[in-house]
Enzyme design. Sequence first.
Site, mmCIF file in Angstrom:
data_model
loop_
_atom_site.group_PDB
_atom_site.id
_atom_site.type_symbol
_atom_site.label_atom_id
_atom_site.label_comp_id
_atom_site.label_asym_id
_atom_site.label_seq_id
_atom_site.Cartn_x
_atom_site.Cartn_y
_atom_site.Cartn_z
ATOM 1 N N ARG A 1 23.505 13.382 -6.361
ATOM 2 C CA ARG A 1 24.073 12.284 -7.146
ATOM 3 C C ARG A 1 23.331 10.989 -6.874
ATOM 4 N NH1 ARG A 1 29.371 13.075 -8.822
ATOM 5 N NH2 ARG A 1 29.933 10.929 -8.356
ATOM 6 N N HIS A 56 -4.177 -14.765 9.493
ATOM 7 C CA HIS A 56 -2.979 -14.044 9.919
ATOM 8 C C HIS A 56 -3.355 -12.714 10.562
ATOM 9 C CE1 HIS A 56 -0.554 -17.030 7.899
ATOM 10 N NE2 HIS A 56 -1.346 -16.912 6.853
ATOM 11 N N ARG A 109 2.095 -11.520 5.455
ATOM 12 C CA ARG A 109 3.564 -11.543 5.469
ATOM 13 C C ARG A 109 4.155 -11.077 6.808
ATOM 14 N NH1 ARG A 109 5.755 -11.104 0.127
ATOM 15 N NH2 ARG A 109 7.786 -11.102 1.123
ATOM 16 N N PRO A 157 0.829 -1.221 0.000
ATOM 17 C CA PRO A 157 0.000 0.000 0.000
ATOM 18 C C PRO A 157 0.857 1.263 0.000
ATOM 19 C CG PRO A 157 -0.645 -1.505 1.770
ATOM 20 C CD PRO A 157 0.640 -2.013 1.214
ATOM 21 N N GLU A 158 0.583 2.147 -0.953
ATOM 22 C CA GLU A 158 1.266 3.437 -1.041
ATOM 23 C C GLU A 158 0.260 4.519 -0.642
ATOM 24 O OE1 GLU A 158 3.297 3.695 -4.873
ATOM 25 O OE2 GLU A 158 3.564 1.536 -4.909
#
Length: 278
Positions: free
Chosen positions: A155, A93, A112, A2-3
């Site tokens: 950079r 879970h 997970r 999820p973002e």
Amino acid sequence: MPELPEVETIKRSLEPLILGQRIVASELLLAKALKLAGPDQLSAATSQAVISELLRRGKHLIIRLDTGYDLIFHLRMTGKLLFEPQEAELPKHTTAVFYFASQTKLVFADTRKFGTLHLVTSGDWERVSSLKGIGPEPLGADFTFDYFYAGLQRRTKIKPLLLDQTFIAGLGNIYADESLFRAGIHPERPAASLSKAEAERLYRAVRETIADGVEHRGTTVSDYLDGLGKKGTFQNLLAVYRRTGEVCPRCGRTIERIVVGGRSSHLCPGCQVKSDCD
Ligand SMILES: [Zn+2]
């Protein structure tokens, strides 16, 4: 994973359901997911607490309690927050459950098991490492073009920079890849090599992609569901993310997948040329 748009959608889907709810009991089934507190502190902080506010910062969902505490959820890979009737069977879970006086519950489930729950006193978000020094929200007023352009002068390749939460909050692989495609920028371009015009295109693309993701209630490509167990719809609008081998909607070339900074990156070799890379 999820973002920002997915977590925002979870927040919006849960808000009408859990704001004002009184927690009568909580249960912690995966002890290691709880951070900065022990199970007894979680019980004490949540017992008889009323949910007074829901907030989001980056990819974190924050549930504010009237007892002076914030519950900060980071769903990581597969974490879900689901509103369910009291009698519904718990998912296999389940990490934690908050039972409400209204015979309903909020379930934090995670196959997970990478998701975390931090318990902090209200507003004390700096104690959470993933919130400490977090950058501006892409749709917020402090995410200006000047800020963005100044941040590019370093950079690093552009793709890992977009994923850097201290630079911009809430972007992950999906929205970074889609933003770079929309702006026509190769993910391996050194950030500092972008011209001002390219930087402007990318700045707009980031904001538009995130706004579109929120409008379409997030992207369900594997696990993500909102607080009611509903899928998002932005997966239907993805141009490059997980579309390896498919045809670019803009130029007809074949979408490719490469690895940049250890992460999969999806791009169109016709629309995102690498010629300016060093
Ligand atoms: Zn193309």
